[in-house]
Design a protein around this motif. Structure first.
Motif, PDB file in Angstrom:
ATOM      1  N   ALA A   1      55.384  69.247  32.519  1.00 28.42           N
ATOM      2  CA  ALA A   1      54.539  70.442  32.440  1.00 28.42           C
ATOM      3  C   ALA A   1      54.683  71.243  33.729  1.00 28.42           C
ATOM      4  O   ALA A   1      54.879  70.685  34.813  1.00 28.42           O
ATOM      5  CB  ALA A   1      53.069  70.067  32.222  1.00 28.42           C
ATOM      6  N   HIS A   2      54.588  72.541  33.603  1.00 24.71           N
ATOM      7  CA  HIS A   2      54.597  73.452  34.747  1.00 24.71           C
ATOM      8  C   HIS A   2      53.418  73.130  35.666  1.00 24.71           C
ATOM      9  O   HIS A   2      52.362  72.701  35.209  1.00 24.71           O
ATOM     10  CB  HIS A   2      54.481  74.887  34.230  1.00 24.71           C
ATOM     11  N   ARG A   3      53.598  73.334  36.956  1.00 24.94           N
ATOM     12  CA  ARG A   3      52.505  73.023  37.887  1.00 24.94           C
ATOM     13  C   ARG A   3      51.263  73.878  37.626  1.00 24.94           C
ATOM     14  O   ARG A   3      50.150  73.507  37.987  1.00 24.94           O
ATOM     15  CB  ARG A   3      52.971  73.185  39.342  1.00 24.94           C
ATOM     16  N   HIS A   4      51.454  75.036  36.970  1.00 27.10           N
ATOM     17  CA  HIS A   4      50.321  75.896  36.603  1.00 27.10           C
ATOM     18  C   HIS A   4      50.129  75.967  35.093  1.00 27.10           C
ATOM     19  O   HIS A   4      49.619  76.960  34.572  1.00 27.10           O
ATOM     20  CB  HIS A   4      50.530  77.307  37.165  1.00 27.10           C
TER      21      HIS A   4
ATOM     22  N   SER B   1      46.465  72.961  41.245  1.00 29.31           N
ATOM     23  CA  SER B   1      46.097  72.920  39.825  1.00 29.31           C
ATOM     24  C   SER B   1      46.077  71.489  39.303  1.00 29.31           C
ATOM     25  O   SER B   1      46.789  70.608  39.806  1.00 29.31           O
ATOM     26  CB  SER B   1      47.101  73.731  38.994  1.00 29.31           C
ATOM     27  N   LEU B   2      45.285  71.279  38.260  1.00 24.14           N
ATOM     28  CA  LEU B   2      45.224  69.963  37.619  1.00 24.14           C
ATOM     29  C   LEU B   2      46.591  69.516  37.099  1.00 24.14           C
ATOM     30  O   LEU B   2      46.889  68.321  37.065  1.00 24.14           O
ATOM     31  CB  LEU B   2      44.232  70.002  36.456  1.00 24.14           C
ATOM     32  N   SER B   3      47.415  70.456  36.694  1.00 24.02           N
ATOM     33  CA  SER B   3      48.713  70.112  36.105  1.00 24.02           C
ATOM     34  C   SER B   3      49.822  69.972  37.138  1.00 24.02           C
ATOM     35  O   SER B   3      50.979  69.774  36.762  1.00 24.02           O
ATOM     36  CB  SER B   3      49.110  71.161  35.064  1.00 24.02           C
ATOM     37  N   ASP B   4      49.496  70.030  38.421  1.00 26.64           N
ATOM     38  CA  ASP B   4      50.506  69.942  39.480  1.00 26.64           C
ATOM     39  C   ASP B   4      50.861  68.477  39.722  1.00 26.64           C
ATOM     40  O   ASP B   4      50.067  67.703  40.262  1.00 26.64           O
ATOM     41  CB  ASP B   4      49.981  70.576  40.762  1.00 26.64           C
ATOM     42  N   ALA B   5      52.080  68.091  39.357  1.00 22.86           N
ATOM     43  CA  ALA B   5      52.483  66.689  39.423  1.00 22.86           C
ATOM     44  C   ALA B   5      52.529  66.140  40.835  1.00 22.86           C
ATOM     45  O   ALA B   5      52.445  64.922  41.026  1.00 22.86           O
ATOM     46  CB  ALA B   5      53.854  66.522  38.761  1.00 22.86           C
ATOM     47  N   ALA B   6      52.669  66.997  41.833  1.00 19.02           N
ATOM     48  CA  ALA B   6      52.747  66.524  43.214  1.00 19.02           C
ATOM     49  C   ALA B   6      51.374  66.325  43.850  1.00 19.02           C
ATOM     50  O   ALA B   6      51.289  65.790  44.964  1.00 19.02           O
ATOM     51  CB  ALA B   6      53.562  67.508  44.060  1.00 19.02           C
ATOM     52  N   HIS B   7      50.307  66.717  43.125  1.00 20.02           N
ATOM     53  CA  HIS B   7      48.988  66.714  43.754  1.00 20.02           C
ATOM     54  C   HIS B   7      47.876  66.223  42.831  1.00 20.02           C
ATOM     55  O   HIS B   7      46.720  66.557  43.038  1.00 20.02           O
ATOM     56  CB  HIS B   7      48.662  68.120  44.269  1.00 20.02           C
ATOM     57  N   ASN B   8      48.219  65.422  41.821  1.00 17.63           N
ATOM     58  CA  ASN B   8      47.207  64.870  40.925  1.00 17.63           C
ATOM     59  C   ASN B   8      47.605  63.450  40.548  1.00 17.63           C
ATOM     60  O   ASN B   8      48.607  63.233  39.860  1.00 17.63           O
ATOM     61  CB  ASN B   8      47.057  65.732  39.670  1.00 17.63           C
ATOM     62  N   THR B   9      46.829  62.489  40.985  1.00 16.72           N
ATOM     63  CA  THR B   9      47.159  61.083  40.750  1.00 16.72           C
ATOM     64  C   THR B   9      46.842  60.626  39.333  1.00 16.72           C
ATOM     65  O   THR B   9      47.220  59.518  38.944  1.00 16.72           O
ATOM     66  CB  THR B   9      46.395  60.190  41.741  1.00 16.72           C
TER      67      THR B   9
ATOM     68  N   ASP C   1      59.551  75.830  40.638  1.00 16.39           N
ATOM     69  CA  ASP C   1      60.571  75.876  41.693  1.00 16.39           C
ATOM     70  C   ASP C   1      61.922  76.001  41.005  1.00 16.39           C
ATOM     71  O   ASP C   1      62.590  75.008  40.703  1.00 16.39           O
ATOM     72  CB  ASP C   1      60.504  74.618  42.567  1.00 16.39           C
ATOM     73  N   LEU C   2      62.293  77.218  40.749  1.00 20.17           N
ATOM     74  CA  LEU C   2      63.436  77.551  39.897  1.00 20.17           C
ATOM     75  C   LEU C   2      64.677  76.731  40.256  1.00 20.17           C
ATOM     76  O   LEU C   2      65.050  76.621  41.423  1.00 20.17           O
ATOM     77  CB  LEU C   2      63.736  79.045  40.018  1.00 20.17           C
ATOM     78  N   ASN C   3      65.295  76.175  39.233  1.00 19.10           N
ATOM     79  CA  ASN C   3      66.555  75.431  39.327  1.00 19.10           C
ATOM     80  C   ASN C   3      66.422  74.028  39.910  1.00 19.10           C
ATOM     81  O   ASN C   3      67.435  73.315  40.022  1.00 19.10           O
ATOM     82  CB  ASN C   3      67.609  76.201  40.138  1.00 19.10           C
TER      83      ASN C   3
ATOM     84  N   CYS D   1      68.477  70.908  27.623  1.00 24.35           N
ATOM     85  CA  CYS D   1      67.957  70.813  26.261  1.00 24.35           C
ATOM     86  C   CYS D   1      66.501  70.342  26.284  1.00 24.35           C
ATOM     87  O   CYS D   1      65.630  70.957  25.676  1.00 24.35           O
ATOM     88  CB  CYS D   1      68.811  69.853  25.443  1.00 24.35           C
ATOM     89  N   LEU D   2      66.224  69.271  27.017  1.00 24.94           N
ATOM     90  CA  LEU D   2      64.860  68.761  27.109  1.00 24.94           C
ATOM     91  C   LEU D   2      63.928  69.749  27.808  1.00 24.94           C
ATOM     92  O   LEU D   2      62.725  69.787  27.536  1.00 24.94           O
ATOM     93  CB  LEU D   2      64.854  67.423  27.848  1.00 24.94           C
ATOM     94  N   LYS D   3      64.470  70.537  28.683  1.00 20.36           N
ATOM     95  CA  LYS D   3      63.675  71.520  29.437  1.00 20.36           C
ATOM     96  C   LYS D   3      62.932  72.479  28.515  1.00 20.36           C
ATOM     97  O   LYS D   3      61.830  72.947  28.849  1.00 20.36           O
ATOM     98  CB  LYS D   3      64.611  72.303  30.367  1.00 20.36           C
ATOM     99  N   THR D   4      63.489  72.770  27.354  1.00 25.65           N
ATOM    100  CA  THR D   4      62.847  73.725  26.443  1.00 25.65           C
ATOM    101  C   THR D   4      61.476  73.233  25.983  1.00 25.65           C
ATOM    102  O   THR D   4      60.649  74.030  25.549  1.00 25.65           O
ATOM    103  CB  THR D   4      63.724  73.987  25.206  1.00 25.65           C
ATOM    104  N   TYR D   5      61.232  71.919  26.077  1.00 23.99           N
ATOM    105  CA  TYR D   5      59.961  71.355  25.620  1.00 23.99           C
ATOM    106  C   TYR D   5      58.942  71.186  26.739  1.00 23.99           C
ATOM    107  O   TYR D   5      57.803  70.779  26.479  1.00 23.99           O
ATOM    108  CB  TYR D   5      60.204  70.010  24.932  1.00 23.99           C
ATOM    109  N   ILE D   6      59.299  71.481  27.970  1.00 30.96           N
ATOM    110  CA  ILE D   6      58.343  71.370  29.078  1.00 30.96           C
ATOM    111  C   ILE D   6      57.284  72.462  28.932  1.00 30.96           C
ATOM    112  O   ILE D   6      57.605  73.630  28.676  1.00 30.96           O
ATOM    113  CB  ILE D   6      59.071  71.480  30.433  1.00 30.96           C
ATOM    114  N   ILE D   7      56.015  72.098  29.076  1.00 28.69           N
ATOM    115  CA  ILE D   7      54.920  73.064  28.926  1.00 28.69           C
ATOM    116  C   ILE D   7      55.007  74.116  30.023  1.00 28.69           C
ATOM    117  O   ILE D   7      55.135  73.795  31.206  1.00 28.69           O
ATOM    118  CB  ILE D   7      53.558  72.352  28.970  1.00 28.69           C
ATOM    119  N   ARG D   8      54.919  75.376  29.636  1.00 36.46           N
ATOM    120  CA  ARG D   8      55.058  76.496  30.569  1.00 36.46           C
ATOM    121  C   ARG D   8      53.740  76.843  31.250  1.00 36.46           C
ATOM    122  O   ARG D   8      52.672  76.330  30.905  1.00 36.46           O
ATOM    123  CB  ARG D   8      55.577  77.724  29.828  1.00 36.46           C
ATOM    124  N   SER D   9      53.847  77.753  32.205  1.00 39.31           N
ATOM    125  CA  SER D   9      52.681  78.224  32.955  1.00 39.31           C
ATOM    126  C   SER D   9      51.643  78.841  32.018  1.00 39.31           C
ATOM    127  O   SER D   9      51.985  79.619  31.119  1.00 39.31           O
ATOM    128  CB  SER D   9      53.136  79.264  33.988  1.00 39.31           C
ATOM    129  N   ASP D  10      50.379  78.461  32.220  1.00 42.16           N
ATOM    130  CA  ASP D  10      49.219  79.026  31.509  1.00 42.16           C
ATOM    131  C   ASP D  10      49.235  78.774  30.005  1.00 42.16           C
ATOM    132  O   ASP D  10      48.512  79.441  29.260  1.00 42.16           O
ATOM    133  CB  ASP D  10      49.105  80.534  31.774  1.00 42.16           C
TER     134      ASP D  10
END
Length: 419
Positions: free
Chosen positions: A222-225, A238-246, A198-200, A79-88
């Motif tokens: 947010a999506h990594r892209h 990308s700036l929105s990549d949670a694994a690579h932006n402090t 990373d699907l699923n 349900c919460l997933k529907t609100y995650i910002i998508r790619s681009d």
């Protein structure tokens, strides 16, 4: 001659005599001198309230549809997933700047994370959400499978993309903790940095969090892209990549989770005096490392770490051994595979591997700094099929085997779960 008759006889005398007429004075002649102005009204006791600032175009506060009830953690996540910002869905520098939290919001968010990690706040808007977060976050209690969880997430939504789909306005992460110490079986922290790309892996992370009695669950908002501009932290991402932006709230939350784990070493609490782990499920393409269904590392390619019999590699080796035995999948590490997806640039992994916070963008972990507590798991699509109940239970059991229980007082570990 006779007197002629009167045409109108005389009126009879009045029954009541009339009073004498009253003489009224005439009004005075207007003066040509100007009158003084009336006195000014007294000032109000309280100044008028300033008008509220207008919301940005298209933004409004949203009563979240995810009120439940939900029978599983995965239902809540989807349900919460529907609100995650998508790619681009973020196209310009101005849009990106507009969704960045203020310094006050960042500190308030970290404070809320601290409160929940220490279980020192009830899960409600008044006690948990401080002034800095009033218009940004909400907290809600969900009962799932007989257990209560506190979920911290954004409360506002904005239309984004060509179809104006409602998304979290700032792309902030979703954070979940059990509300009762007795519901926590181990010091395991699960984090999905790329739940959409990373699907699923968002679903997989939610399931493993619940099935292992983990301490916390963190999911990127947010999506990594979502915004493809190069990250100042690591320009190849990308700036929105949670694994690579402090700079993202995801990393700020990760630092607070790690700090809690490092400092809370009291009996039955946190700390890694017995066993703890930070799991990040990721997804790889079928043509990437095709011989490995699941490739697991601790954030380094150094083979010696995986082969030397030390306490630091106990968790990953036990995890891999159990998975190979229970699933029949090819589950390997850098000791047995030439796959290069070992997460050495992952900024959360670097901090967990003892890189000083604030330097993790450009400083890799050293051999002596590898803690063995970061589990970077890259899975092929079939190996992260959350609908495969047997596979998810096998993954959970492998984690329960590898990471020892940390039970509350008067509880014991039975089949890898505290009861």
């Amino acid at each position: 001659p006779s007197t002629p008759a009167l045409l109108f006889p005389p009126s009879p005398p009045p029954l009541f005599p009339l009073p004498p007429p009253i003489s009224l004075p005439l009004p005075p002649t207007p003066s040509t001198t100007a009158l003084p102005p009336p006195p000014s009204p007294p000032p109000p006791l309280h100044p008028p309230f300033a008008p509220l600032p207008p919301l940005p175009p298209g933004q409004f506060f949203l009563e979240m549809d995810c009120s439940g009830p939900f029978s599983t953690m995965i239902e809540l996540y989807r349900c919460l997933k529907t609100y995650i910002i998508r790619s681009d869905e973020i196209q310009t520098e101005e849009e990106w700047a507009a969704i960045q939290p203020t310094g006050e919001e960042t500190l308030g968010f970290q404070s809320a994370i601290d409160d929940l990690m220490h279980l020192r706040s009830s899960c409600n808007f008044v006690s948990l959400i401080n002034d800095a977060l009033r218009n940004l976050f909400t907290a809600r209690t969900y009962e799932i499978g007989g257990l209560q969880y506190c979920v911290l997430h954004e409360r506002s939504a904005c239309p984004r993309g060509s179809q104006n789909k409602l998304r979290f306005c700032k792309g902030s992460p979703i954070f979940v903790v059990p509300m009762d110490r007795g519901s926590i079986s181990r010091n395991l922290h699960v984090a999905a940095t790329h739940p959409l790309h990373d699907l699923n892996t968002g679903e997989q992370s939610s399931i493993l969090f619940a099935l292992t009695g983990a301490k916390s669950l963190l999911i990127a908002g947010a999506h990594r892209h979502a915004y493809r501009e190069a990250s100042d932290c690591q320009p190849s991402y990308s700036l929105s990549d949670a694994a690579h932006n402090t700079d993202l709230l995801f990393h700020k939350a990760s630092l607070r989770i790690h700090a809690w784990q490092q400092s809370n070493t009291s009996s039955g609490g946190g700390g890694c005096q017995e066993s703890c782990a930070f799991l990040q499920p990721h997804g790889k393409g079928q043509s990437t490392c095709p011989d490995d269904a699941v490739f697991i590392s601790v954030g380094t390619s150094m083979q010696n770490f995986y082969t030397n019999m030390t306490s630091d590699n106990t968790i990953i080796n036990a995890f891999v051994t159990e998975l190979n035995s229970s699933t029949g999948l090819s589950v390997r590490t850098p000791a047995t595979s030439d796959c290069t997806l070992y997460g050495s640039t992952n900024v959360q992994g670097r901090v967990i591997n003892n890189v000083q916070p604030g330097t993790e963008c450009g400083t890799p972990a050293t051999e002596d700094g590898i803690s063995g507590n970061f589990l970077h798991m890259e899975s092929a699509i079939d190996a992260r099929n959350f609908r495969d109940q047997g596979l998810m239970e096998a993954l959970a059991m492998a984690l329960r085997t590898a990471i020892t229980c940390s039970c509350a007082e008067n509880m014991s570990c039975v089949v890898g779960m505290c009861s």
